[in-house]
Enzyme design. Sequence first.
Site, short mmCIF file in Angstrom:
data_model
loop_
_atom_site.label_atom_id
_atom_site.label_comp_id
_atom_site.label_asym_id
_atom_site.label_seq_id
_atom_site.Cartn_x
_atom_site.Cartn_y
_atom_site.Cartn_z
N THR A 51 0.87 -1.18 0.00
CA THR A 51 0.00 0.00 0.00
C THR A 51 0.90 1.24 0.00
OG1 THR A 51 -0.09 0.32 2.40
CG2 THR A 51 -1.59 -1.32 1.47
N CYS A 52 0.29 2.43 0.07
CA CYS A 52 1.13 3.64 0.10
C CYS A 52 1.93 3.73 1.39
CB CYS A 52 0.26 4.88 -0.08
SG CYS A 52 -1.06 5.03 1.15
#
Length: 422
Positions: A51-52
């Site tokens: 994910t980020c």
Amino acid sequence: MQHKFRAISLSYKNAPVEIREIIALDNKAIQSLLIKLKEFFNVKDTLILSTCNRTEVYYAHELDLSVEIIKLIGSEKCVHDIVSYLEFFNIINDDKKAIQHLFKVSMGLEAQVVGDMQISNQVKRAYQAAADEEMAGPFLHRLMHTIFFTNKRVVQETAFRDGAASVSYAAVELIEELTSNTRNPRILLMGLGEIGEDVAKNMVYLPEAEVTLTNRTFEKAQNMGAELGYKVIPFEDVYEAIESADVIVSSISAKEPFITKELAKKLDIKSYKLFVDLSVPRSIETTIEDVPGVLLYNVDNIQSKATATLEKRLASVPQVENIIEQSIEEFYDWKKEMMVSPTINKLKNALEQIRKEELERYLKNASEKEYAIIDKITKSMMQKVIKVPVVQLRAACKKDQAEEMIDIISDLFDLEKVNIKH
């Protein structure tokens, strides 16, 4: 003997965004990495989450493969000096700690915004990717379903997931609330910095909305629009877009207000126009509220709402941790049972082999009726013989003495030899 469950984690806690961007894996890279781990190291239970805020690999293997896996990530990302990034990775080789970490990540305890609602869906997608590549065995299947059940308990029994605890999500929640009577609300998002980008991603929770992105760097808007399926316009067309939008979210950097009262006066406002100012310093003049039909919310209004929710969530953390511990304990009871299952099956097979050999030896001339009676008696005897070692094995699981008991029973019945023979 079961393999240890391990984890490799690179997250916002130990790596800045510049590093996380370099290491982040898209769906294609995750699929490729899963295939390589299966082919090169015969790894079965593997989960890759990217994910980020984090890139993590969970896997079950007798060996610590962390350096090899990080090198494979480097190969996927064309980062040839990946070894120089080792300091940013957290390596977890303790079985229980790796499982605890996955539970905490999945529940949102490790998220930048505690209780982040997106993480559970991201974990589900990671699990689906593993299952698609046949990289999820009985262990991972059971672990993930235990996590999903735990997540349900957290939602139902605590306030941990209540409300919006990030400015970006709180802004989206506010827009949803204020446009509830508007069919297909037209939303213009100006500026795609850190907050603007996060708002854009959270707009997926408004499936009926018609979202338009604009940014001074047009390429960034194009990339995000392509990723999220939003319309994109050049920044020079922003004034026309403000005219036609129902909601304007401003996250641009400006020394002076970009949207002024004079501009608002020129707008043809038929019912209402909602302005959400997420910029610091503010990019929308506060006096635009004097214009009929204009509603203005700024970052302070939204932040206070998010802060109150966050405090509520933080108060729920001990409750969530207690639910997680209960779930891990139940999972470990199953894991211990799984540990002794192969030995129980080997013992059953060994005794069944002896029983069948003896029946063949002594009942060659027996009638069908005699054979059926003796077959039934010997089966009953075998079940009674096997009952004690099975009970002892399961009791040993509860006392963390399973390995010792497995060795004793294996030696006593020469199970390894029987297994090789088959």
